[in-house]
Design an enzyme around this catalytic site. Structure first.
Site, PDB file in Angstrom:
ATOM      1  N   GLU A 202      -3.585 -50.479 -27.798  1.00 41.64           N
ATOM      2  CA  GLU A 202      -3.259 -49.097 -27.427  1.00 41.64           C
ATOM      3  C   GLU A 202      -4.066 -48.560 -26.254  1.00 41.64           C
ATOM      4  OE1 GLU A 202      -1.482 -47.153 -31.441  1.00 41.64           O
ATOM      5  OE2 GLU A 202      -3.647 -46.958 -31.211  1.00 41.64           O
ATOM      6  N   ASN A 203      -4.117 -49.295 -25.204  1.00 43.99           N
ATOM      7  CA  ASN A 203      -4.658 -48.764 -23.960  1.00 43.99           C
ATOM      8  C   ASN A 203      -3.496 -48.190 -23.174  1.00 43.99           C
ATOM      9  OD1 ASN A 203      -5.713 -48.344 -21.416  1.00 43.99           O
ATOM     10  ND2 ASN A 203      -5.775 -50.534 -20.903  1.00 43.99           N
TER      11      ASN A 203
END
Lengths: 663, 663
Positions: A308-309
């Protein structure tokens, strides 16, 4: 099978008898006649090399049997029942592929345990505790022969002390639960946007500025590792990088990809703060910190997160964009692959195997350094990460389908198989599937109620990871899981106590029978829906109806089974059994915490009872009662206080059966 | 007053309202009209020097208010209610005589706290938490003005992690309870015959051989001291010398007064093992160990125990006898005085004030070194130790009358006053009475149920030590103590949960309503009687009826009040209120844990109900019913499973009223 279970419901065992329930179900179980009568004091004969695991395991086991049997059963016997424990070697958890198999024989003369390792002995003791039961002859064990061996070697539970802090004692007691259901990997998610939860002696500013004073000391970690090891459980640390990293930047804003000051965030979700992978200082700091952690945690694996960047800070930073151009990194996936490659080298240096969420496998072909072969993938967004890792010859574990924070049913988790019959993996590839992990993310749980979200559902995951794939009878799983839930309660897990505590807090009273009747059929809404229904931050108190309600509640299974039985039978006997069960859910007082739910429940149950009365007399629908029932169902369909009636589908089936004209 | 309480019983507040209850009762309370409505988020304004005590205290307070009010009460208010906190200085607990006073004003515009020290602020926050309550207008605070100041400076709780080990989390949560009722000394009894429960880095053999692996690490101790300090609580360590010392000799048998090998003992009572006071190696070891402990514990006091040395090993040892003769020590008291004198010099060297049980005052005049003037006496065998110490100009604290392990009533402990009106001490001598301590000895409690023995009764001791001597209305104390019991439950103490856990364990079922009805009117037998009724060792499981029953149970006070009301009124209304209360105590299933008690209760209640029916119709005794009642009372008079019916005296009064012919 459902009907069999129903019979059990309608004709419970006498109060004095206690059934035994094994979970995970062993590879082979052979019942015999007869039983072994319990007599204390237990003085097991141990034949094997010195092992504190065995010594302490036997102490725990003896104490728990005595506690269960109670002082009345202690008698003054000079000689306890014979227990013989034989094992060949002491296992070293730094070699994760430990032989955990065991053989167990109980007959009227005593107990014999045989195992290659002392961890096999612990598994046997867990099984033996689950066998211990009371019948008319008193406390004892059934005559059995068991040979048992786990299907997967990685049977994990992730705990997230970041979103809400989980102090030492919360984590320690989960180890007892894990041991009982033979889970063997504790995955600690130690850094997050909301908090940096591990003490660093080399870089103390990290936890001092990143944790609000709430972190696990290195002494805490050593205690966790030691107690875990004594229970045959490995501890794998995770430091989530490069995203989910806000709390790092409270002390090191210079390493973020956007300028500014940072504080541990109080919001949840995918936030922007991300390490600057073009800054050499990033790697210098991570090298120091990860080196320190590599020494603290003996396990060969170290988890670097990688999920989840959102890349927003990278997109907005001209220097980072220039770096990407200069290094032929076409997109953020490629840049993250570059970052991972650098991390990989750091971990290698410190003697660790890298592991990460499945995003770390998102490497664009050709344009970025390929993911090294010996990196292990944790597949969470779907099963694809697991499959593609194994295809590529990498090890992988599954977490998709086992996000126990999402409050789905035990059945859903139970039927989730890393290697289902239709798996596209061949025999060689299958060896790369090590197992899986249930993940207890902590946005919507805190130290008070976390046990209610882990247990007993994690036992269903544990069975899937231990037992043969063919063991998948859902009603039988539920029957055993409810018994295991009591075992867990007896050894100190707090899933039952915590719910009652919350109810007392909400009611401001010790008399919570009415409120519990309501909550027993309610569950928190599933998936990520609570975040849509209300603005949750780290400051939101978790003391509402949805926090006291548990996922997949026993009470709703009970009412569902009886409603379905009534739909089939339409007889007075089933109605008579069902009526008090439903009525018991309608006695909650009008409290601010729960009044709207109590109202909706009353209306729903009254409408259902009216329909039942009608069904007993007639087969034609009663238009008025059906209209009322329809309105009640409509009202109950929307979430109430972030919770819902877990038995609503059964009411809907009752409506369909009673209010749809026969064709 | 009892009748007033009864009215409350018969006409409870509506479920939605929650009363507030202060305990200890403040020195001055002035009620006003109006109230302050709660609104979050709380952002207190703090005017005082930087203090982590204040910061963390306000965090705890804000979180607890939010948890109590629940997510529904959070709303989206931008501005929380105004809270102003003013204090002058940060207290240093190494100077025990801290000013803990505070002034508090609540009106509809906000809260103002004023205190000389940050510990006064904590006291104000404890009071404020106790004021927080819900009424028709929602959550908020009553308008009040309070000025408050403790009567005694030493308000302690002793915890004994030796007889049964009490791990870190058990001890940490007691600090929360202590803070709520403004207790300020945690006395840790760390060495005993049954276990050496503290890590020594200098002499690790002590805990390694003396603890069975169950001890508090120095890191644990530092955490306890830190968390205690954050709550304004001192930590006083005790190392019991020269007796109660078996566990020391597991590693150092050469220091015992009799030859042999030693193991931590599993038996209780006054055992023989005692240090050899004639062996210089004794003092060399104690000097090293106590020096290490003196550095670990910052408190100026160090407690050397000194109790219950039976002297048998001394009597039997010719070398010791010769030493006594040579040194003109006529008896064992004199020899122990010599030992204490040596210890005193060691403590002095390490900068500590010596403290001990009252036996250390037993110094025969002339024949032995007098006890130094600055030694503090803990009076436990009676009040005499306290009085004679103060007469002699020494400081003293009281524990006699506050042995909460003996399961006596809160009323008994409450009315126990270190300085009663008839105290023989003059004004100057009274200054030497610093306060007192409740002692939670752990022969018959373990980590699971210890909270049920400490709380809520310790709150009654706390009030005696804090509030003006004139505050001593027993029914009012009970009313407030029951509310405080709920507050303690809400902040995480486990006295309510632990009982329910034990009942589930004993019943093997979650449905424990019937069993709880019975246990609610039962108490463990008082004093040391359990040791006479059964052979207790450290191996005896504490999972029987007497372990689940609590001292001075609420349920028995309720039934007692109603039975007494019925004796006075003899009317149908009171009978109608009493009947279901008694019947609720007769529904326990026939379980091995409790069957004989359940039977005796049924017989007793049925006999009483028959007598009540008769009394409603007639004033003359019914010979047959009286005979049955007498038999039931006789049966209930003896302890059952080490417990007894706590409301039995009321049944006996009912018998006397109904079965004795009017004169």
């Amino acid at each position: 099978m459902r009907n069999l279970w129903l019979c059990l419901l309608l004709a419970p065992l006498p109060a004095i008898a206690q059934e035994f329930a094994l979970m995970p179900w062993p590879a082979q179980v052979e019942h015999r006649t007869g039983q072994l009568t319990f007599s204390a004091p237990l003085q097991p004969r141990v034949d094997g090399p010195a092992s504190e695991r065995t010594t302490r395991g036997l102490e725990r086991w003896s104490m728990r049997l005595a506690e269960k049997a109670g002082p009345a059963a202690m008698g003054d016997s000079r000689n306890g029942m014979p227990v013989l424990i034989r094992y060949e070697r002491v296992a070293d958890l730094r070699t994760p592929d430990v032989d955990g198999s065991y053989a167990l024989a109980i007959d009227s003369t005593g107990i014999t345990v045989q195992a290659p390792t002392d961890i096999g002995v612990l598994h046997a003791l867990a099984t033996l505790y689950q066998c211990f039961r009371r019948d008319d002859a008193g406390w004892g064990f059934p005559s059995l022969r068991i040979t048992d061996d786990p299907r997967f070697t990685w049977r994990g539970l992730l705990i997230d002390p970041c979103r809400h802090f989980m102090p030492l004692d919360v984590i320690l007691r989960q180890l007892d639960g894990m041991e009982l259901v033979k889970m063997n990997v504790l995955h600690l998610h130690l850094t997050e946007d909301q908090g940096f939860r591990i003490e660093s002696k080399l870089l103390p500013e990290l936890h001092e500025k990143g944790s609000n004073g709430q972190y696990l000391s290195q002494e805490d970690i050593r205690k966790i590792i030691r107690e875990a090891d004594l229970r045959g459980i490995r501890v794998v640390p995770e430091f989530d990088l490069p995203g989910h990293a806000t709390s790092w930047f409270a002390s090191h804003p210079e390493l973020a990809s956007a300028p500014g000051t940072y504080q541990p965030d109080t919001r949840y979700g995918v936030l922007d703060a991300v390490f600057d992978p073009t800054n050499e200082a990033t790697y210098a700091l991570l090298d120091r910190f990860l080196g320190e952690m590599a020494a603290l945690f003996p396990d060969p694996y170290l988890h670097i997160g990688g999920d989840e960047n959102n890349g927003k800070q990278w997109d907005a930073n001209p220097a980072i964009q220039a770096f990407m151009k200069a290094h032929n990194l076409p997109d953020n996936h490629a840049l993250q692959a570059y970052f991972n490659q650098r991390l990989y080298a750091i971990l290698k240096k410190h003697g660790k195997r890298m592991m990460g969420w499945d995003e770390i496998g998102d490497v664009p072909a050709g344009s970025a350094p390929a993911l090294p072969q010996d990196v292990t993938i944790q597949s969470w967004r779907g099963k694809e990460g697991l499959v593609s890792a194994a295809h590529a010859g990498r090890d992988a574990i599954l977490s998709n389908g086992w996000y126990i924070d999402l409050c789905q049913s035990a059945e859903f988790h139970y039927l989730n198989d890393p290697l289902p019959p239709d798996s596209p993996l061949n025999a060689e590839e299958r060896k790369h599937v090590l197992g899986g992990e249930a993940t207890m993310w902590a946005e919507l749980v805190d130290a008070r109620n976390v046990d209610t979200r882990i247990w007993p559902r994690a036992a269903a995951v544990a069975e899937r990871l231990w037992s043969p794939a063919s063991v998948k009878d859902v009603p039988d799983m539920y029957r055993r899981m409810e018994a295991v839930s009591k075992q867990l309660d007896a050894i100190g897990l707090r899933h039952k106590s915590a719910q009652l505590e919350l109810l007392r807090l909400m009611a401001g009273s010790d008399d919570v029978a009415g409120l519990k009747g309501l909550v027993d059929v309610m569950a928190p809404v599933q998936g990520y829906k609570r975040h849509q229904l209300a603005k949750h931050t780290t400051h939101t108190p978790l003391t509402g109806l949805a926090d006291a309600a548990v996922p997949d509640p026993e009470g709703a299974r009970r009412s569902t089974a009886l409603i379905d039985a009534f739909i089939t039978r339409r007889d007075a006997a089933t109605a008579a059994a069902l009526r008090p069960v439903l009525e018991a859910t309608t006695n909650a007082p009008a409290l601010p915490c729960c009044g709207t739910a109590a109202d909706a429940r009353k209306v729903l149950v009254n409408a259902a009872l009216a329909i039942m009365d009608h069904l007993l007399k007639s087969t034609a629908p009663d238009a008025g009662a059906c209209k009322t029932f329809q309105l009640a169902l409509d009202r109950a369909q929307s979430p109430i206080l972030e919770a819902e009636f877990a038995d609503l589908p059964a009411f809907q089936r009752l409506f369909a059966a009673a209010c749809t004209p026969a064709k």
